[in-house]
Scaffold this active site. Structure first.
Site, short mmCIF file in Angstrom:
data_model
loop_
_atom_site.label_atom_id
_atom_site.label_comp_id
_atom_site.label_asym_id
_atom_site.label_seq_id
_atom_site.Cartn_x
_atom_site.Cartn_y
_atom_site.Cartn_z
N VAL A 1 -7.48 -10.80 -4.43
CA VAL A 1 -7.33 -10.18 -3.11
C VAL A 1 -6.38 -11.07 -2.32
O VAL A 1 -6.31 -12.27 -2.54
CB VAL A 1 -8.69 -10.02 -2.38
N SER A 2 -5.62 -10.46 -1.43
CA SER A 2 -4.55 -11.21 -0.76
C SER A 2 -5.01 -11.99 0.46
O SER A 2 -4.29 -12.83 0.95
CB SER A 2 -3.41 -10.27 -0.38
N SER A 3 -6.22 -11.72 0.95
CA SER A 3 -6.68 -12.47 2.13
C SER A 3 -8.17 -12.70 2.07
O SER A 3 -8.90 -11.99 1.37
CB SER A 3 -6.33 -11.71 3.42
N GLN B 1 -10.21 -9.67 3.06
CA GLN B 1 -10.23 -8.50 2.17
C GLN B 1 -11.49 -8.51 1.34
O GLN B 1 -11.89 -9.54 0.80
CB GLN B 1 -8.99 -8.54 1.28
N VAL C 1 -5.37 -15.08 -3.00
CA VAL C 1 -4.00 -15.58 -2.86
C VAL C 1 -3.02 -14.42 -2.77
O VAL C 1 -3.36 -13.29 -3.09
CB VAL C 1 -3.59 -16.48 -4.06
#
Length: 196
Positions: A9-11, A14, A31
């Site tokens: 997941v990017s954050s 999330q 990341v």
């Protein structure tokens, strides 16, 4: 069979809970998708566990979870194939190996097509960037790199720390490192010359 599920997941905000699975060993990275798979803490742990023979099946929700760079995808997929790891891409409903142990041709086709689309999009982005630079030059607002700017050996090694990690392990050829990092063989050769 020891099954793993990789989630990126990017954050931090999330939510990955809908992808969790109690029947799998979970590897969860929070990341950017731009970070090469080998440089992600859990991606690196997964690779090491595969090398240690602890995992023989890996599930990804989508190929894009591996990375945004087609070289990264293909390098990791090739690594899995070489190590006889069954890979499942759930959003495509495809597995890498058929029941008879042979590579699924549909899996190969799907991954190659997606990689091709990703490369085309990357080229389009680079072209838009070049156009933006040209417009900025015409307007007189583009500075560019300072004339005579040279990268020190230390800066080069820091910039290509992913390559250095592979060279430290000493288990992969230059070509394999290229596939895993998305860097050219010439770049890897230059780093190796400085590092070793």
């Amino acid at each position: 069979m020891t099954k793993a599920k990789y989630i990126r997941v990017s954050s931090i905000g999330q939510n990955e809970s809908r992808q969790l699975d109690d029947n799998c060993k979970m590897y969860i990275d929070k990341v950017s998708g731009k970070t090469p798979f080998i440089e992600r803490p859990e991606g690196n742990n997964l690779i090491q566990d595969i090398k240690d023979g602890k995992i023989d099946e890996v599930e990804f929700h989508a190929v894009e979870r591996i990375g945004r760079n087609a070289y990264d995808w293909l390098g990791i997929i090739e690594f899995m194939k070489k190590n006889k790891i069954q890979v499942t891409i759930t959003n495509l409903g495809l597995t890498m190996f058929l029941d008879n142990g042979k590579v699924n041709p549909m899996f190969n086709v799907a991954v190659m097509v997606l990689a091709s689309f990703a490369e085309t999009e990357k080229e389009n982005m680079e072209e838009r960037q070049r156009e933006g630079i040209e417009i900025a030059k015409i307007k007189g607002v583009y500075k560019g790199r300072k004339a005579g700017a040279i990268q020190s050996d230390e800066q080069l090694l820091n910039r290509h720390s992913d390559v250095v990690k592979h060279l430290k392990l000493g288990k992969n050829s230059l070509r394999e490192i290229s596939l895993l990092t998305g860097k050219s063989v010439n770049t890897i050769r230059k780093v190796k010359k400085i590092y070793l």
